[in-house]
Design a protein around this motif. Sequence first.
Motif, PDB file in Angstrom:
ATOM      1  N   SER A 220      -7.626   0.396   0.185  1.00 43.68           N
ATOM      2  CA  SER A 220      -7.980   0.463   1.606  1.00 43.68           C
ATOM      3  C   SER A 220      -8.704  -0.798   2.060  1.00 43.68           C
ATOM      4  O   SER A 220      -8.478  -1.292   3.164  1.00 43.68           O
ATOM      5  CB  SER A 220      -8.864   1.686   1.884  1.00 43.68           C
ATOM      6  OG  SER A 220      -8.143   2.874   1.610  1.00 43.68           O
TER       7      SER A 220
ATOM      8  N   ASP B  70     -10.650   2.556  -3.625  1.00 43.26           N
ATOM      9  CA  ASP B  70     -11.179   1.951  -2.397  1.00 43.26           C
ATOM     10  C   ASP B  70     -10.646   0.531  -2.204  1.00 43.26           C
ATOM     11  O   ASP B  70     -10.498   0.070  -1.073  1.00 43.26           O
ATOM     12  CB  ASP B  70     -12.715   1.902  -2.433  1.00 43.26           C
ATOM     13  CG  ASP B  70     -13.346   3.263  -2.218  1.00 43.26           C
ATOM     14  OD1 ASP B  70     -12.645   4.191  -1.776  1.00 43.26           O
ATOM     15  OD2 ASP B  70     -14.560   3.390  -2.492  1.00 43.26           O
TER      16      ASP B  70
ATOM     17  N   THR C  48      -1.438   5.548   5.780  1.00 45.48           N
ATOM     18  CA  THR C  48      -1.483   6.515   4.677  1.00 45.48           C
ATOM     19  C   THR C  48      -0.708   7.770   5.032  1.00 45.48           C
ATOM     20  O   THR C  48       0.095   8.271   4.228  1.00 45.48           O
ATOM     21  CB  THR C  48      -2.948   6.861   4.339  1.00 45.48           C
ATOM     22  OG1 THR C  48      -3.651   5.657   4.042  1.00 45.48           O
ATOM     23  CG2 THR C  48      -3.031   7.826   3.173  1.00 45.48           C
TER      24      THR C  48
ATOM     25  N   TYR D   4       0.841  -1.202   0.000  1.00 37.34           N
ATOM     26  CA  TYR D   4       0.000   0.000   0.000  1.00 37.34           C
ATOM     27  C   TYR D   4       0.879   1.256   0.000  1.00 37.34           C
ATOM     28  O   TYR D   4       0.658   2.188  -0.786  1.00 37.34           O
ATOM     29  CB  TYR D   4      -0.910  -0.048   1.227  1.00 37.34           C
ATOM     30  CG  TYR D   4      -1.848   1.112   1.387  1.00 37.34           C
ATOM     31  CD1 TYR D   4      -3.159   1.042   0.917  1.00 37.34           C
ATOM     32  CD2 TYR D   4      -1.456   2.280   2.047  1.00 37.34           C
ATOM     33  CE1 TYR D   4      -4.047   2.100   1.083  1.00 37.34           C
ATOM     34  CE2 TYR D   4      -2.332   3.339   2.223  1.00 37.34           C
ATOM     35  CZ  TYR D   4      -3.619   3.247   1.738  1.00 37.34           C
ATOM     36  OH  TYR D   4      -4.484   4.290   1.911  1.00 37.34           O
TER      37      TYR D   4
ATOM     38  N   ILE E 129      -5.505   2.398   8.977  1.00 39.15           N
ATOM     39  CA  ILE E 129      -5.380   2.677   7.545  1.00 39.15           C
ATOM     40  C   ILE E 129      -4.997   4.136   7.320  1.00 39.15           C
ATOM     41  O   ILE E 129      -4.110   4.440   6.515  1.00 39.15           O
ATOM     42  CB  ILE E 129      -6.680   2.312   6.795  1.00 39.15           C
ATOM     43  CG1 ILE E 129      -6.908   0.800   6.841  1.00 39.15           C
ATOM     44  CG2 ILE E 129      -6.649   2.815   5.348  1.00 39.15           C
ATOM     45  CD1 ILE E 129      -8.283   0.348   6.385  1.00 39.15           C
TER      46      ILE E 129
ATOM     47  N   ASP F 184      -9.931   1.474  10.569  1.00 36.92           N
ATOM     48  CA  ASP F 184      -9.918   2.720   9.795  1.00 36.92           C
ATOM     49  C   ASP F 184      -8.797   3.637  10.288  1.00 36.92           C
ATOM     50  O   ASP F 184      -8.097   4.243   9.477  1.00 36.92           O
ATOM     51  CB  ASP F 184     -11.265   3.433   9.903  1.00 36.92           C
ATOM     52  CG  ASP F 184     -12.353   2.736   9.091  1.00 36.92           C
ATOM     53  OD1 ASP F 184     -12.044   1.786   8.342  1.00 36.92           O
ATOM     54  OD2 ASP F 184     -13.522   3.151   9.220  1.00 36.92           O
TER      55      ASP F 184
END
Length: 194
Positions: free
Chosen positions: A133, A130, A150, A117, A146, A143
């Motif tokens: 994720s 999407d 990021t 990622y 994630i 969440d």
Amino acid sequence: MILKTTPESKATGAVAEIYDDDITSLGYVTPQTKAMAIAPEAFQAWDAMLGAIRGSMDLRRYELVTLAAARAIGSTHCLLAHGAKSLKLFPEDEVAALARDYRTAGLTPAEVAMMEYAEKLSRDATAMTDADSLALRGHGFTDREIVDITLAAAARNFLSRAVLALAVDVDVPPGLSPELQAALLAPLTARSPE
């Protein structure tokens, strides 16, 4: 690098504070820090943001994401610096294996997905969907995790790209063996044009 940086002996105010942080943690001031300290307010804001990101993440995850982003960007600076920092978390042979190919370095499937990622974000954030994720969510990331992954990758992009654009001299951290240096830089060498 063509920029004129402040010598350590002449640093005052915010620049001296920034330099002192490097001296405390590394024992010297890196060329990257000297270059970024030309705009001390921006560097301190970035550092505070990075502290907030790092503070909510497991350090192992943070370093893995950072190494993946640095690798994708092609940042010799950050690969060497975070390769050295990773030695606090992994034995040298594991850092070398991660550097060569993290997919075969014995990481968990979730850690591999997290690094993939970070690499994709660093190579072409416009290609993210999407599904990227959701792939992390499928590995059990919340969440918040994630978003932290990021932000850690995006923050590495900010500094790495600034340092590369300014042609800052590469710093080789003391104590980084020639073998580990070669392993950390091997992915960059492999993709260089002949």
